[in-house]
Design a protein around this motif. Structure first.
Motif, PDB file in Angstrom:
ATOM      1  N   THR A  74       0.965  -1.334   0.164  1.00  0.00           N
ATOM      2  CA  THR A  74      -0.103  -0.054   0.011  1.00  0.00           C
ATOM      3  C   THR A  74       0.890   1.317   0.026  1.00  0.00           C
ATOM      4  N   ASN A  75       2.112   1.101   0.242  1.00  0.00           N
ATOM      5  CA  ASN A  75       3.197   2.393   0.306  1.00  0.00           C
ATOM      6  C   ASN A  75       2.691   3.130   1.510  1.00  0.00           C
ATOM      7  N   THR A  76       2.112   2.355   2.506  1.00  0.00           N
ATOM      8  CA  THR A  76       1.740   3.245   3.745  1.00  0.00           C
ATOM      9  C   THR A  76       2.293   2.322   4.830  1.00  0.00           C
ATOM     10  N   PRO A  77       2.100   2.663   6.093  1.00  0.00           N
ATOM     11  CA  PRO A  77       2.707   1.849   7.258  1.00  0.00           C
ATOM     12  C   PRO A  77       2.140   0.658   7.392  1.00  0.00           C
ATOM     13  N   ASP A 143       2.947  10.449   3.565  1.00  0.00           N
ATOM     14  CA  ASP A 143       2.190  12.003   3.528  1.00  0.00           C
ATOM     15  C   ASP A 143       3.037  12.539   2.337  1.00  0.00           C
ATOM     16  N   GLN A 144       4.093  12.202   1.970  1.00  0.00           N
ATOM     17  CA  GLN A 144       4.809  13.016   1.008  1.00  0.00           C
ATOM     18  C   GLN A 144       4.702  12.391  -0.436  1.00  0.00           C
ATOM     19  N   GLY A 145       3.592  11.363  -0.617  1.00  0.00           N
ATOM     20  CA  GLY A 145       3.460  11.159  -2.013  1.00  0.00           C
ATOM     21  C   GLY A 145       3.806   9.437  -1.977  1.00  0.00           C
ATOM     22  N   GLN A 146       3.487   8.732  -3.160  1.00  0.00           N
ATOM     23  CA  GLN A 146       3.530   7.225  -3.792  1.00  0.00           C
ATOM     24  C   GLN A 146       5.074   7.098  -3.660  1.00  0.00           C
ATOM     25  N   MET A 147       5.923   7.842  -4.235  1.00  0.00           N
ATOM     26  CA  MET A 147       7.226   7.802  -4.153  1.00  0.00           C
ATOM     27  C   MET A 147       7.931   7.606  -3.275  1.00  0.00           C
ATOM     28  N   ALA A 148       7.817   8.534  -2.194  1.00  0.00           N
ATOM     29  CA  ALA A 148       8.428   8.514  -0.870  1.00  0.00           C
ATOM     30  C   ALA A 148       7.655   7.317  -0.149  1.00  0.00           C
ATOM     31  N   GLY A 149       6.498   7.088  -0.092  1.00  0.00           N
ATOM     32  CA  GLY A 149       5.863   5.950   0.622  1.00  0.00           C
ATOM     33  C   GLY A 149       6.140   4.682   0.125  1.00  0.00           C
ATOM     34  N   TYR A 150       6.706   4.459  -1.116  1.00  0.00           N
ATOM     35  CA  TYR A 150       6.988   3.309  -1.529  1.00  0.00           C
ATOM     36  C   TYR A 150       8.452   2.572  -0.507  1.00  0.00           C
ATOM     37  N   ALA A 151       8.914   3.523   0.040  1.00  0.00           N
ATOM     38  CA  ALA A 151       9.933   3.102   1.257  1.00  0.00           C
ATOM     39  C   ALA A 151       9.284   2.115   2.297  1.00  0.00           C
ATOM     40  N   ASN A 152       7.831   2.244   2.425  1.00  0.00           N
ATOM     41  CA  ASN A 152       7.175   1.619   3.653  1.00  0.00           C
ATOM     42  C   ASN A 152       7.281   0.112   3.236  1.00  0.00           C
ATOM     43  N   TYR A 153       7.133   0.024   1.706  1.00  0.00           N
ATOM     44  CA  TYR A 153       7.261  -1.390   1.268  1.00  0.00           C
ATOM     45  C   TYR A 153       8.543  -1.936   1.145  1.00  0.00           C
ATOM     46  N   SER A 154       9.440  -1.163   0.476  1.00  0.00           N
ATOM     47  CA  SER A 154      10.726  -1.740   0.239  1.00  0.00           C
ATOM     48  C   SER A 154      11.383  -1.999   1.634  1.00  0.00           C
TER      49      SER A 154
END
Length: 271
Positions: A74-77, A143-154
């Motif tokens: 989900t690219n979220t927590p 909150d910064q968007g999908q690109m930054a949020g992807y780090a939650n997944y990776s």
């Protein structure tokens, strides 16, 4: 002797295929998922995980293997809750029963995303078991968007793969006769990726980020075959391994030299 294998995320995709393959081998699959499984449970809730372990023990008594496959992107927590804390907590919760088996085995679905750039601070928070801080930081990325949020997944996948290697040789696992490994899929053709892979633009995006020169997108059964082998009695010595079933992405991304330049013999301390 038939084995009892817990499969999380058994309601669909790779998990459903794992459960089917376990049953095809003559073993018993014990399915856990939010829905469409024998035991419906939220694996991001630690108390719910503890409860379901008690239910499984009451009904089956013995657990010989755990395939911790449940995951989200989900690219979220939520990815941190399920992919790292959920998988780790599930394995810990079943560890006592696994240690009672003659051949206790664990296989975790990581991801080839564990090889991609990620946020090292978030990975450290996860591995240091700083759950509230990790979730708060992960939300700030989302909150910064999908690109930054992807780090939650990776980061969740990097951390769970690292955790596997960290704990595999310890007394808690190897010393208790429990082998633990992970599988890192690349782009997998599942209901979650159907829309993405249905267009040329989507395929270019997927394989641009994660090339798969060998046979393209993997099928759920390609991943399930390896996961089921890892928790079978046939796996007698492998532990602490992260096996990338990714069509070649690992070899492209990390290159041919996994071991760094070898030392010459005159550089080795012979004492």
């Amino acid at each position: 002797m038939a084995r009892n294998i817990v499969v999380t995320g058994a309601g669909s995709g790779i998990g459903a295929m794992c459960a089917q393959l376990v049953e095809d081998r003559g073993d018993t699959a014990i399915g856990l998922d939010l829905k469409n499984a024998e035991f419906e449970v939220d694996l991001s809730d630690r108390s719910a995980v503890d409860d379901v372990v008690r239910q499984v023990e009451e009904q089956y008594g013995q657990v010989d293997g755990v395939i911790a496959n449940a995951g989200t992107q989900t690219n979220t927590p939520l990815d941190l809750k399920v992919n790292f804390f959920g998988a780790r907590n599930t394995v810990h919760a079943f560890r006592r029963l696994l240690a009672q088996s003659e051949n206790g085995r664990v296989a975790i679905t990581a991801s080839a995303a564990s090889l991609q750039p990620t946020d090292p601070h978030l990975v450290k928070l996860l591995l240091d078991d700083q759950e509230s801080e990790a979730l708060e930081y992960g939300q700030s990325l989302a909150d910064q968007g999908q690109m930054a949020g992807y780090a939650n997944y990776s980061a969740s996948k990097r951390a769970i793969a690292t955790w596997v290697r960290r704990v595999a040789p310890t007394e808690e696992f190897a010393g208790a006769g429990i082998g633990i490994n992970a599988v890192g899929p690349g782009v997998v053709a599942t209901p979650m990726t159907t829309q993405l892979l249905s267009t040329q633009e989507g395929r270019d995006m997927a394989f641009g980020a994660m090339p798969a020169p060998y046979n393209g997108a993997q099928r759920p059964e390609d991943i399930a075959d390896v996961l089921v082998f890892l928790v079978s009695g046939l796996n007698r010595s492998m532990t602490g391994q992260v096996i990338y079933v990714d069509g070649g992405f690992d070899a492209i991304g990390r290159g041919e030299d996994l071991w760094h330049a070898p030392k010459s013999m005159d550089q080795v301390d012979s004492r």
